[in-house]
Design an enzyme around this catalytic site. Structure first.
Site, PDB file in Angstrom:
ATOM      1  NE  ARG A 102      -3.724   0.556   2.007  1.00  0.00           N
ATOM      2  CZ  ARG A 102      -5.090   0.630   2.250  1.00  0.00           C
ATOM      3  NH1 ARG A 102      -5.284   1.258   3.457  1.00  0.00           N
ATOM      4  NH2 ARG A 102      -6.057   0.178   1.514  1.00  0.00           N
ATOM      5  CG  HIS A 129      -8.491  -0.107  -2.924  1.00  0.00           C
ATOM      6  ND1 HIS A 129      -7.715  -0.929  -2.674  1.00  0.00           N
ATOM      7  CD2 HIS A 129      -9.069   0.303  -1.895  1.00  0.00           C
ATOM      8  CE1 HIS A 129      -7.732  -1.133  -1.300  1.00  0.00           C
ATOM      9  NE2 HIS A 129      -8.831  -0.495  -0.687  1.00  0.00           N
ATOM     10  CD  GLN A 132     -13.040  -2.209  -0.991  1.00  0.00           C
ATOM     11  OE1 GLN A 132     -12.041  -2.122  -0.024  1.00  0.00           O
ATOM     12  NE2 GLN A 132     -14.082  -2.846  -0.891  1.00  0.00           N
ATOM     13  CG  ASP A 223     -13.564   6.080  -1.328  1.00  0.00           C
ATOM     14  OD1 ASP A 223     -13.778   5.780  -0.022  1.00  0.00           O
ATOM     15  OD2 ASP A 223     -12.648   6.307  -2.114  1.00  0.00           O
ATOM     16  CB  CYS A 263     -14.107   0.837  -0.377  1.00  0.00           C
ATOM     17  SG  CYS A 263     -13.533   2.615  -0.084  1.00  0.00           S
ATOM     18  NE  ARG A 291     -10.156  -5.594   0.386  1.00  0.00           N
ATOM     19  CZ  ARG A 291      -9.455  -4.442   0.927  1.00  0.00           C
ATOM     20  NH1 ARG A 291     -10.005  -3.165   1.196  1.00  0.00           N
ATOM     21  NH2 ARG A 291      -8.077  -4.621   0.757  1.00  0.00           N
TER      22      ARG A 291
END
Ligand code: CP
Ligand code: NVA
Length: 308
Positions: A102, A129, A132, A223, A263, A291
């Site tokens: 990340r 991402h 996700q 988001d 998310c 996830r």
């Protein structure tokens, strides 16, 4: 050997293979059958940004697959003191079997992958991402929303918006992205998704009116307005995103049985109202749990590719 850096690198068939594996392993896990697909393998997890879901899901995931996870926070390793990404990659990939990172720029992730001897997984960058989105797609399937869905993304044209563009482009969905003016997704990413749409039949629309985007949608998603690294822009962003909160009035424009995905982490009163969040908590927390399952599918798929 393959890496998992962006969904742009995969065919529709490959994405479906990983999802099929995820569904199979999820079913096994629910029966308490922990098949050691990655026995004795080590997954290094490098984090330059905070995380709850990504850290927990990868660490639990590798453990349940028979391996072990190594959490490497940026301030715990020499990367935080300026050791180059490429040197970190050459060291870590000689000792570990897979790496999740990340970080900030997508180019840092790509540099790591270029010097790595083992598969590298994008655990979020400023640009994308993708893990996700694999969990989000798995959730859509479980809630019966995978057949020609209309997806409405309301909010910032950020890494999540870019990842939805890649998923919709590859799988042929209708995706409407509504952002305030000036917060549209990156033009190059939109162009790439439009290119994929020529083959997949995806319909991609960019709008500035969230209500128009949400009309008759099967899936509504959003988001945070302030992604990691944008903390200094908080006040300006909150002003600029006025009218973009997904609230009950907005959800009423979507199909009656529409699902809402997020998310997480969610900031109630900003991108989503408390009422919408709690009304759709089942979908949102199934998405969070997925996830774990989606990433197991990805890790096992990458391991098989490396061996074949
Ligand atoms: N959705 C997500 O990636 O959450 P974390 O930042 O907690 O990992
Ligand atoms: N867009 C958000 C996603 C967090 C999971 C961020 O990058 O901070």
């Amino acid at each position: 050997m393959r890496h998992f850096l962006t969904l742009a690198d995969f065919t529709k068939e490959e994405i479906l293979e990983m999802i099929a594996l995820a569904r199979q392993i999820k079913a096994e896990t629910k029966r308490k059958e922990f098949v050691p697909y990655l026995e004795n393998q080590t997954l290094a997890m490098i984090f330059e940004k905070s995380s709850t879901r990504t850290r927990v899901s990868f660490e639990v995931g590798i453990y349940q697959l028979g391996g072990i996870g190594l959490f490497l926070g940026k301030n715990d390793i020499q990367l935080g003191r300026g050791e180059p990404m490429k040197d970190t990659a050459r060291v870590v990939s000689r000792m570990c079997d897979m790496v999740m990172i990340r970080t900030f720029e997508q180019s840092k992730l790509e540099e790591f992958a270029a010097y790595s001897r083992v598969p590298v997984i994008n655990g979020l960058t400023d640009q994308y991402h993708p893990v996700q989105l694999m969990a989000d797609y798995l959730t859509m399937i479980e809630f019966g929303k995978e057949k020609d869905p209309i997806i409405a993304y309301v909010g910032d044209g950020n890494n999540m918006a870019h990842s939805w563009l890649m998923l919709a482009g590859k799988l042929g969905f209708t995706l409407r992205i509504a952002t305030p003016k000036g917060y549209e997704p990156d033009a190059a990413v939109v162009a790439q998704a439009q290119e994929f749409a020529k083959t997949s039949g995806a319909k991609i629309e960019l709008l500035n009116d969230p209500k128009e985007a949400v009309k008759e949608a099967d899936v509504v998603t959003t988001d945070t307005w302030i992604s990691m690294g944008q903390e200094e822009e908080k006040e300006k962003r909150i002003k600029d995103f006025a009218g973009f909160t997904v609230d009950s009035e907005m959800m009423r424009l979507a199909k009656e049985d529409a699902i809402f995905l997020h998310c997480l982490p969610a900031y109630r009163g900003y991108e989503v109202s408390e009422e919408v969040f709690e009304a759709h908590a089942d979908e949102i927390f199934t998405e969070a749990e997925n996830r774990l399952h989606a990433q197991k599918g990805i890790m096992v798929w990458l391991d098989r590719k490396r061996r074949s």
